[in-house]
Scaffold this motif. Structure first.
Motif, PDB file in Angstrom:
ATOM      1  N   ASP A   1       4.751  11.991  -4.053  1.00 20.77           N
ATOM      2  CA  ASP A   1       3.700  11.015  -3.778  1.00 20.77           C
ATOM      3  C   ASP A   1       2.845  10.901  -5.036  1.00 20.77           C
ATOM      4  OD1 ASP A   1       1.509   9.546  -3.047  1.00 20.77           O
ATOM      5  OD2 ASP A   1       1.240  10.527  -1.103  1.00 20.77           O
TER       6      ASP A   1
ATOM      7  N   GLY B   1       0.787  -1.222   0.000  1.00 22.73           N
ATOM      8  CA  GLY B   1       0.000   0.000   0.000  1.00 22.73           C
ATOM      9  C   GLY B   1       0.819   1.271   0.000  1.00 22.73           C
ATOM     10  N   GLY B   2       0.190   2.324  -0.487  1.00 26.02           N
ATOM     11  CA  GLY B   2       0.844   3.612  -0.626  1.00 26.02           C
ATOM     12  C   GLY B   2       1.215   4.234   0.709  1.00 26.02           C
TER      13      GLY B   2
ATOM     14  N   HIS C   1      -2.431  -0.514  -7.481  1.00 24.67           N
ATOM     15  CA  HIS C   1      -3.804  -0.964  -7.207  1.00 24.67           C
ATOM     16  C   HIS C   1      -4.811   0.176  -7.299  1.00 24.67           C
ATOM     17  CE1 HIS C   1      -2.033   0.159  -3.312  1.00 24.67           C
ATOM     18  NE2 HIS C   1      -3.216   0.662  -3.073  1.00 24.67           N
TER      19      HIS C   1
ATOM     20  N   ASN D   1       2.765  16.338  -4.400  1.00 22.78           N
ATOM     21  CA  ASN D   1       1.758  15.355  -4.818  1.00 22.78           C
ATOM     22  C   ASN D   1       1.554  15.303  -6.324  1.00 22.78           C
ATOM     23  OD1 ASN D   1       0.694  14.317  -2.214  1.00 22.78           O
ATOM     24  ND2 ASN D   1       0.296  16.495  -1.900  1.00 22.78           N
TER      25      ASN D   1
HETATM   26  C1  LIG Z   1      -4.228   6.598  -2.197  1.00 19.08           C
HETATM   27  C2  LIG Z   1      -3.134   7.490  -1.830  1.00 19.08           C
HETATM   28  C3  LIG Z   1      -2.276   7.174  -0.777  1.00 19.08           C
HETATM   29  C4  LIG Z   1      -2.483   5.948   0.088  1.00 19.08           C
HETATM   30  O1  LIG Z   1      -2.342   4.767  -0.594  1.00 19.08           O
HETATM   31  P1  LIG Z   1      -2.909   3.394  -0.001  1.00 19.08           P
HETATM   32  O2  LIG Z   1      -2.464   2.399  -0.999  1.00 19.08           O
HETATM   33  O3  LIG Z   1      -4.392   3.547   0.074  1.00 19.08           O
HETATM   34  O4  LIG Z   1      -2.306   3.187   1.346  1.00 19.08           O
HETATM   35  C5  LIG Z   1      -1.236   8.021  -0.506  1.00 19.08           C
HETATM   36  N1  LIG Z   1      -1.049   9.146  -1.238  1.00 19.08           N
HETATM   37  C6  LIG Z   1      -1.868   9.490  -2.245  1.00 19.08           C
HETATM   38  C7  LIG Z   1      -1.613  10.751  -3.009  1.00 19.08           C
HETATM   39  C8  LIG Z   1      -2.947   8.677  -2.587  1.00 19.08           C
HETATM   40  O5  LIG Z   1      -3.761   9.022  -3.597  1.00 19.08           O
END
Ligand SMILES: *Cc1c(COP(=O)(O)O)cnc(C)c1O
Length: 494
Positions: free
Chosen positions: A293, A173-174, A324, A264
């Motif tokens: 990110d 996960g992100g 994902h 971002n």
């Molecule tokens: C979705 C998202 C996250 C978190 O990712 P997960 O896989 O849901 O933990 C972090 N940063 C950004 C910019 C996102 O869009």
């Protein structure tokens, strides 16, 4: 000794693992295939969110744990009950969160992993799994434009200089990816923090529009909220470069060490990209670590039409990218990518005692680069999603969802009573009906409770909006027009 157990400890067991796999898979996949088709045609409610106690009863959950029985003719019924009461991500009126509408290859990859269970974090525990992690990470590095991770020379055990090429790891996960990338950033500026804790003057510059996992990561790292300096953003929550420059100068004058600047690509709330080129210039000027990110917008790197929005990411030091979200891969599969391999190798230890290359190790042990010990076959899912039809098919899907969102922007912003605060840059769009914050929440909840549409909601610049992410390949202008008609009829503005 004769025993009644189905697991005899002597003699030949006739309970061969695998005997029941084929019929069970056939039974389950028959239900699943129908589910995906029904969801994608959209002839059933988009959502059906029953209270937990009702789901427990429907699933017969307590009884099945005690008595078993799935095996004996109950599997189809259970799978059908389970999926019938799930949230349908393949549904054209599913517009809520950025969770993938997975393709068939993703489903098969999950099944393959379920059958063989090779974690791939240690090469010897999953040689093919780790191989596909290596291949997909290099594919991602190339998309950014960073030198991929070479294989060492197997004969001479020569290790390529880790400062001359990139590296990556796939994590669950992100949110976890942001943590790992920030650990890599810390290893660059405060290499002995792993032993001695954080220097007290360590700061991280983060816009308020960042995903909450960034703040969480900093608290987990023991830096705490106090280490976060907020980067001012514009009305649509994009970083203002001049204001960033000012914050950097100020922080340095105050004697702080800047561990990273976070930008971002794109933000979760609005789906808009920070001006990466300008931000990268400021970071280069002061030799600051730039972390991008790109959990959601990493896929823009695949799109000839839209990749200009993420230009500048190649000048970053680390980048995270969720497969994902927009790559048709089921959860989870997130990449942490660094421009210089050294930093990822140092992220979890002061002196990396790694041996990834050469004759002593036949492959890469990804375990040294991540929080997880055992993990799923993340690279396999990503590989199969790409290999199912080739990478161009995923790029076309991404383009189609972004283009559709542009079209929906035109439809929404030209209609009386509706407004959008900005032109979209991804498949995420915020819009508002009327001018009342509470109404937006009321609309979202009513549409969800009645199973009509599944939207999300966000605040932008202090105002509440309805928000959608266009994830399924089936969402089109007819769906969006029906959404607007439904809202207008049900909540007339006077
Ligand atoms: C979705 C998202 C996250 C978190 O990712 P997960 O896989 O849901 O933990 C972090 N940063 C950004 C910019 C996102 O869009």
């Amino acid at each position: 000794m004769k025993t009644d157990s189905i697991y005899p400890i002597n003699g030949q067991s006739d309970n061969l693992a695998g005997n029941d796999l084929l019929p069970a898979v056939n039974e389950a996949t028959t239900v699943l295939a129908q589910y995906v088709t029904d969801s994608a045609t959209g002839n059933i409610p988009a959502a059906q969110i029953k209270p937990l106690h009702e789901n427990m009863a429907l699933l017969n959950a307590e009884k099945l744990i005690q008595e078993g029985g799935l095996k004996d003719g109950n599997l189809s019924h259970f799978v059908k009950t389970y999926v019938d009461h799930s949230t349908r991500l393949h549904h054209p009126k599913y517009l809520a969160h950025q969770t993938a509408s997975p393709n068939t290859a993703a489903a098969i990859a999950d099944l393959m992993h379920g059958a063989i269970n090779n974690p791939g974090s240690l090469y010897e525990m999953g040689p093919t799994t780790a191989t596909l992690e290596y291949v997909t990470l290099n594919w991602m590095l190339r998309k950014i434009g960073w030198p991929e991770e070479p294989l060492g020379d197997h004969n001479t055990s020569e290790i390529p200089d880790p400062n001359t090429h990139g590296a990556g790891v796939l994590v669950n996960g992100g949110s976890l990816a942001n943590l790992v990338a920030l650990l890599a950033a810390r290893s660059a500026i405060a290499p002995d923090a792993w032993e001695n804790g954080n220097p007290s003057n360590l700061k991280v510059l983060v816009p308020a529009s960042s995903h909450y996992s960034v703040a969480r990561a900093l608290s987990i790292m023991g830096l705490g909220k106090q280490a976060m300096i907020s980067i001012p953003v514009d009305a649509n929550e994009r970083i203002i470069p001049a204001a960033l420059q000012e914050k950097v100068t100020q922080a340095l004058q105050q004697g702080h060490q800047i561990m990273a600047v976070v930008a971002n690509a794109c933000t979760t709330g609005t789906g808009l990209f920070d001006p990466l080129e300008d931000i990268a210039s400021i970071c280069e000027q002061h030799s600051l670590w730039l972390h991008v990110d790109a959990c959601h917008g990493g896929v823009h790197l695949m799109s000839n039409k839209h990749k200009h929005l993420i230009k500048g990411a190649e000048r970053a030091d680390s980048l995270v990218w969720d497969a994902h979200k927009m790559m048709r891969v089921s959860g989870l599969c997130a990449a942490v990518l660094v421009r210089r391999a050294t930093h990822l190798q140092n992220a979890f230890q002061q002196q990396a005692s790694y041996l990834f290359y050469g004759s002593e190790s036949p492959g890469i042990d990804f375990i040294y680069r991540s929080v997880e010990c055992t993990k799923n076959a993340l690279g396999t899912k990503l590989f199969m999603a790409l290999a199912w039809e080739g990478e161009q098919a995923i790029a076309d899907y991404v383009d189609s969802r972004i283009d559709a969102t542009h079209q929906f922007y035109d439809i929404i912003s030209t209609r009386d009573g509706f407004s959008c605060p900005y032109q979209p840059e991804s498949n995420i769009l915020c819009f508002r009906y009327g001018d009342d914050d509470a109404l937006q929440i009321e609309i979202r909840e009513a549409l969800l409770n009645e199973g009509l549409f599944h939207l999300s909601s966000a605040t932008v610049n202090g105002k509440r909006y309805l928000r959608f992410s266009v994830m399924t390949p089936q969402t089109d202008d007819i769906v969006v027009t029906e959404l607007l008609d439904t809202i207008e009829k049900r909540w007339p503005l006077d």
